[in-house]
Enzyme design. Structure first.
Site, mmCIF file in Angstrom:
data_model
loop_
_atom_site.group_PDB
_atom_site.id
_atom_site.type_symbol
_atom_site.label_atom_id
_atom_site.label_comp_id
_atom_site.label_asym_id
_atom_site.label_seq_id
_atom_site.Cartn_x
_atom_site.Cartn_y
_atom_site.Cartn_z
ATOM 1 C CB ILE A 124 19.599 -31.940 -16.204
ATOM 2 C CG1 ILE A 124 18.383 -32.878 -15.974
ATOM 3 C CG2 ILE A 124 19.160 -30.601 -16.614
ATOM 4 C CD1 ILE A 124 17.540 -32.310 -14.603
ATOM 5 C CD GLU A 125 24.603 -31.850 -12.983
ATOM 6 O OE1 GLU A 125 25.075 -31.563 -12.065
ATOM 7 O OE2 GLU A 125 24.918 -31.068 -14.094
#
Length: 549
Positions: free
Chosen positions: A334-335
């Site tokens: 995830i970012e």
């Protein structure tokens, strides 16, 4: 982005001072540019500092006219985070990567209460690093062809926002977007522990975000770095490998003994990597219309893939993978900088149970921007007949792009996930079929999107594979736009699908039935997955079943 001015006197010489939140916030001056760290759900959020700034402004009317800068959405969608600062006159301008966690602040954008910009989350995180290095700004391909492109909207969100901050430049025969640096007067950051020398560790946090880059950028701008922490240790006693922000970049420390890891958790050690949590105890994901989307989406992952998950309905992919015990077959990211593990769903999206690595967010986006992702799963608010996608501004709501632009522009395969309609939809999966009990009031597949967050034209130029997965139909991006390629068993093709599509959406000659097993509560199982990996699974169990037109 703003006038340079002398900040030399703002730095505190001779080591950090430890003060109350009120005394720290009193150091913010009218007109300052304030960088605020943190992410949604309270993740590494300097919540006491933000709340105190709002309270003092509400009591005194100062400091006013601030420029606020933050990388991603900060808040809980219920009045926390940036919504503490949603007060008339407090902000003159806000530049943010996401607005969706602070609905009151978002409404002020619509009401033209201040100048408002939305730039991609990766751009914002990397820009702090450029400022720290004394460079003029960030040169990147991210945002071309989207609303961030100055030939469209330049990231401007309302009528009072007129200054063009983004430029199109050509270098070596290729177009780029240039996001200029800005001067930072004050930074609010957060950690878990500060030693007496101002060194900051994040051992109880679920991510690192860009705390170091913000601190370095503000320090090298001559600004004041204010750090919120939970506890204080003896000077020099922290493990140097755990120090994320060195004391040379910290001016002020505020201790918040009641600091929570997230809005939902005082502290979950599995989010911080201190223990390995039992995946068998994760929240159950019942079979509903959202899970059907996640199940169909997960079938696109191949063993060994590096995967990104977006917030919203797409985050259900992680839950399906965990309950089927497939999480070890590929790597979810995830970012916010997390690699591996099982990302959390909902308001605390941004942490993961059992991550294998926690990176600074700018470096995660370096990996994404350079093409490191095999596949991504992202949500959507609107899709148009050409295949463009909008997640950022719709129905008089400003949500913002977050990392969506970086990720959707650079993954090899992009899978957009969402329900076919919104606003009261009830689509019930059972016994291998889908029943539409109540149609949603709002169509999500439209003639023209309100804002272009993903450009279909740019995707075709890049050669990306693009799918659009809903609970009742699957589309792919074709040469002209959307192409319907699958429909769910049990739905009426005309009434439930075609009649709700805008003109110009093509239907594939080999239109297929979605796998009935997606609509049954029984686990999909390893045999089902193995058939996908081998490339032999038929998308319809009954190949001879005719689709009634």
């Amino acid at each position: 982005m703003n006038d340079q001015h002398d900040n030399t006197s703002r730095r505190i010489r001779g080591g950090p001072v430890f003060v109350s939140a009120e005394d720290a916030v009193a150091m913010v001056r009218p007109g300052d540019t304030v960088a605020i760290g943190g992410s949604g759900g309270g993740l590494v959020e300097p919540d006491l500092l933000i709340r105190t700034l709002g309270e003092i402004y509400g009591q005194t009317g100062a400091p006013s006219g601030l420029t606020l800068v933050h990388t991603t959405g900060i808040g809980d969608r219920e009045g926390g985070g940036m919504d503490h600062l949603a007060l008339p006159g407090l902000a003159r301008r806000i530049i943010a990567g996401n607005w969706g966690m602070a609905p009151r602040m978002s409404q002020m954008v619509i009401d033209n209460e201040f100048e408002a910009y939305n730039f991609p989350q990766g751009v914002m995180s990397q820009l702090f690093r450029e400022i720290a290095g004394g460079r003029p700004g960030l040169l990147t391909h991210v945002g071309l062809g989207t609303f961030c492109d100055p030939r469209l909207e330049g990231g401007r969100l309302n009528d009072v926002t007129t200054e063009e901050l983004v430029q199109v430049l050509e270098l070596n025969g290729r177009e780029w977007l240039f996001y200029p640096s800005l001067n930072l007067d004050v930074a609010f950051i957060r950690g878990t522990t500060a030693d007496e020398w101002g060194n900051i560790s994040l051992e109880q946090e679920g991510a690192r975000l860009e705390m170091l880059s913000i601190a370095q950028a503000t320090r090298n701008s001559g600004g004041l770095v204010i750090a919120q922490v939970k506890q204080v240790a003896q000077g020099g006693s922290l493990d140097p490998r755990q120090v994320v922000v060195p004391g040379i970049c910290v001016d002020v420390v505020v201790v918040h003994k009641d600091q929570r890891q997230l809005v939902t958790h005082d502290y979950n050690p599995a989010f911080a990597g201190s223990i390995k949590g039992a995946l068998s105890h994760l929240e159950e994901f019942p079979l509903d219309q959202r899970k059907v989307v996640a199940r169909r989406a997960v079938s696109e992952i191949r063993d060994g893939d590096v995967v990104n998950l977006g917030v919203g309905i797409a985050d259900g992919v992680a839950s399906v993978a965990a309950e089927e015990e497939w999480s070890s077959l590929f790597t979810l990211t995830i970012e916010q900088g997390l690699v591996g593990g099982v990302p959390a769903r909902g308001v605390i999206f941004g942490v993961a149970t059992n991550p294998i690595a926690v990176l600074d967010q700018p470096y995660q986006f370096d990996f994404y921007d350079g093409g490191g992702l095999d596949i991504t799963f992202l949500g959507f608010a609107q899709i148009d007949r050409l295949g463009n996608v909008n997640v950022s501004k719709f129905n008089r709501r400003v949500v913002g792009t977050g990392g969506f632009v970086n990720i959707s522009q650079n993954a090899s395969t992009v899978v957009f996930c969402g329900t076919f309609t919104a606003g009261g939809l009830s689509a019930v999966p059972a016994n291998g079929a889908l029943t539409i009990e109540q149609e949603g009031l709002n169509r999500k597949i439209v003639d023209v999107v309100e804002q272009v967050t993903f450009s279909a034209e740019q995707a075709r130029l890049r050669g990306q594979r693009v799918l659009y997965v809903t609970e009742r139909a699957v589309f792919e991006l074709g040469d002209r736009g959307l192409v319907l390629i699958e429909v769910a068993p049990g739905v009426d093709l005309n009434h439930d699908v075609l009649d709700l599509l805008p003109a110009g959406v093509d239907v594939a000659d080999d239109l297929r039935i979605m796998d009935p097993r997606l609509f049954d509560p029984t686990a999909l199982g390893d045999e089902w997955r193995a058939s996908i990996v081998a490339g032999t699974r038929e998308l319809a169990r009954h190949a001879d079943e005719e689709i009634s037109a």
